[in-house]
Design an enzyme around this catalytic site. Structure first.
Site, PDB file in Angstrom:
ATOM      1  N   HIS A   1      36.367  25.296  -3.819  1.00  0.00           N
ATOM      2  CA  HIS A   1      35.829  23.982  -3.449  1.00  0.00           C
ATOM      3  C   HIS A   1      36.236  22.868  -4.399  1.00  0.00           C
ATOM      4  CE1 HIS A   1      33.607  26.254  -0.567  1.00  0.00           C
ATOM      5  NE2 HIS A   1      32.762  26.768  -1.437  1.00  0.00           N
TER       6      HIS A   1
ATOM      7  N   ARG B   1      30.309  21.393   0.568  1.00  0.00           N
ATOM      8  CA  ARG B   1      29.993  21.113   1.970  1.00  0.00           C
ATOM      9  C   ARG B   1      30.900  20.085   2.609  1.00  0.00           C
ATOM     10  NH1 ARG B   1      23.435  21.655   1.500  1.00  0.00           N
ATOM     11  NH2 ARG B   1      23.660  23.317   0.002  1.00  0.00           N
TER      12      ARG B   1
ATOM     13  N   ARG C   1       9.905  -4.995  13.145  1.00  0.00           N
ATOM     14  CA  ARG C   1      10.474  -3.640  13.225  1.00  0.00           C
ATOM     15  C   ARG C   1       9.360  -2.616  13.425  1.00  0.00           C
ATOM     16  NH1 ARG C   1      15.848  -3.656  10.501  1.00  0.00           N
ATOM     17  NH2 ARG C   1      15.746  -1.409  10.598  1.00  0.00           N
TER      18      ARG C   1
ATOM     19  N   PRO D   1      23.583  14.479  -4.886  1.00  0.00           N
ATOM     20  CA  PRO D   1      23.705  13.225  -5.617  1.00  0.00           C
ATOM     21  C   PRO D   1      23.041  12.075  -4.880  1.00  0.00           C
ATOM     22  CG  PRO D   1      25.841  14.279  -5.227  1.00  0.00           C
ATOM     23  CD  PRO D   1      24.842  14.948  -4.363  1.00  0.00           C
ATOM     24  N   GLU D   2      22.014  11.524  -5.468  1.00  0.00           N
ATOM     25  CA  GLU D   2      21.487  10.259  -4.983  1.00  0.00           C
ATOM     26  C   GLU D   2      21.969   9.198  -5.954  1.00  0.00           C
ATOM     27  OE1 GLU D   2      18.147   9.793  -2.759  1.00  0.00           O
ATOM     28  OE2 GLU D   2      17.522  11.873  -2.708  1.00  0.00           O
TER      29      GLU D   2
END
Length: 276
Positions: A96, A115, A157, A2-3
DNA sequence: AGTGCGGCCTGTCCGC
DNA sequence: TGCGGACAGGCCGCAC
């Protein structure tokens, strides 16, 4: 994995089944997520109403009320293998399926996370003041995210622009896949030091991030039914990706082969010919 | 302060 | 066919 588009799609899919519903019971089968599911969460949430589901970065915020008054927030992150689905309360849990939020309408909000990189936490006060949310950058689809914002933070940066873009303090919700896609679209080499990106190119990059994410969210809308069908997997949608996982394939723009290298411990796909 | 990296996990894929 | 190992991923938290 999932993004942000997947999380937003999940939020929209859950909303009609969950908003305004009373929590009959919270059932935790496995507390060991990224952080343990807090002890006593069952008692804290039972009887509350889920008044709203919000999203901040890749976190989902379930706003709870009791007798109409704010009663805290459930904070949920899906990690990289997590999913939230609405199922009938009678549907037997599978491997799960760690947490069930049983609702008064006979349905159940079920958290599955093989996970266990995700989390389920409780915040009593203002969730945006919580350490996990406090330091986050702007939402990529908001007006606050633009070239000026990126250029300002990038000053001085030395980190690769790809790592910079994936830094949650800079902008949230840009994971590895969408960082690769956005940089390709913007014609920016992922290794270019963030401090050495010309001003106009930040405008372009910000726009590309917005386009890539907005397109993915739109695609997600076509598979909303999969989330509540209650049979198989949560229908993660396939998006046409230009470079991610396309090592060796011709660049869609110039036909040169896509390269893959590791940048900041992450696989990075790009075109050496049209990304500079 | 900015930067880089280890660690958390399991499913999947690859080579032997 | 079975097995071990590499790898994928977000992101916190640590060390420099």
């Amino acid at each position: 994995m999932p993004e942000l588009p997947e999380v937003e799609t999940t939020r929209r899919a859950l909303l009609p089944y969950v908003r305004g519903e009373r929590i009959a019971a919270l059932l935790v089968r496995e507390r060991r997520l990224r952080w343990p599911v807090p002890a006593g969460l069952e008692a804290r949430t039972a009887g509350c109403v889920v008044a709203a589901i919000e999203r901040r970065a890749k976190y989902l915020l379930l706003r709870l009320t009791r007798n109409g008054a704010a009663a805290g927030t459930l904070l949920c992150h899906l990690g990289m293998s997590g999913s939230l689905r609405v199922v009938r309360a009678t549907e037997p849990p599978r491997l799960h399926d760690h947490v069930d939020l049983q609702l008064g309408n006979g349905r159940c909000l079920r958290l599955r996370d093989p996970r266990r990189f995700g989390c389920l936490l409780f915040i009593a006060g203002d969730p945006h003041a919580h350490p996990l949310l406090r330091g986050l950058g702007p939402e990529p689809l908001s007006a606050a995210f633009d070239g000026a914002h990126l250029a300002g933070l990038a000053r001085g940066r030395s980190a690769p622009v790809k790592s910079f873009l994936m830094d949650g303090g800079v902008v949230v919700g840009v994971g590895n896949i969408y960082a690769n896609e956005s940089l390709w679209r913007a014609g920016l080499h992922p290794r270019r030091p963030a401090g050495r990106v010309a001003r106009a190119r930040w405008d372009r990059l910000a726009n590309c991030v917005k386009e890539v994410l907005a397109a993915a969210i739109e695609k997600g809308g076509t598979t909303l039914r999969d989330f509540v069908r209650g049979d198989g997997e949560p229908g993660y949608f396939k998006i046409e990706l230009a470079v991610y996982d396309h090592a060796g394939d011709p660049c869609p723009r110039c036909r040169q082969p896509i390269r893959v290298e590791r940048i900041g411990q992450r696989s990075s796909f790009f075109c050496v010919s049209c990304q500079r």
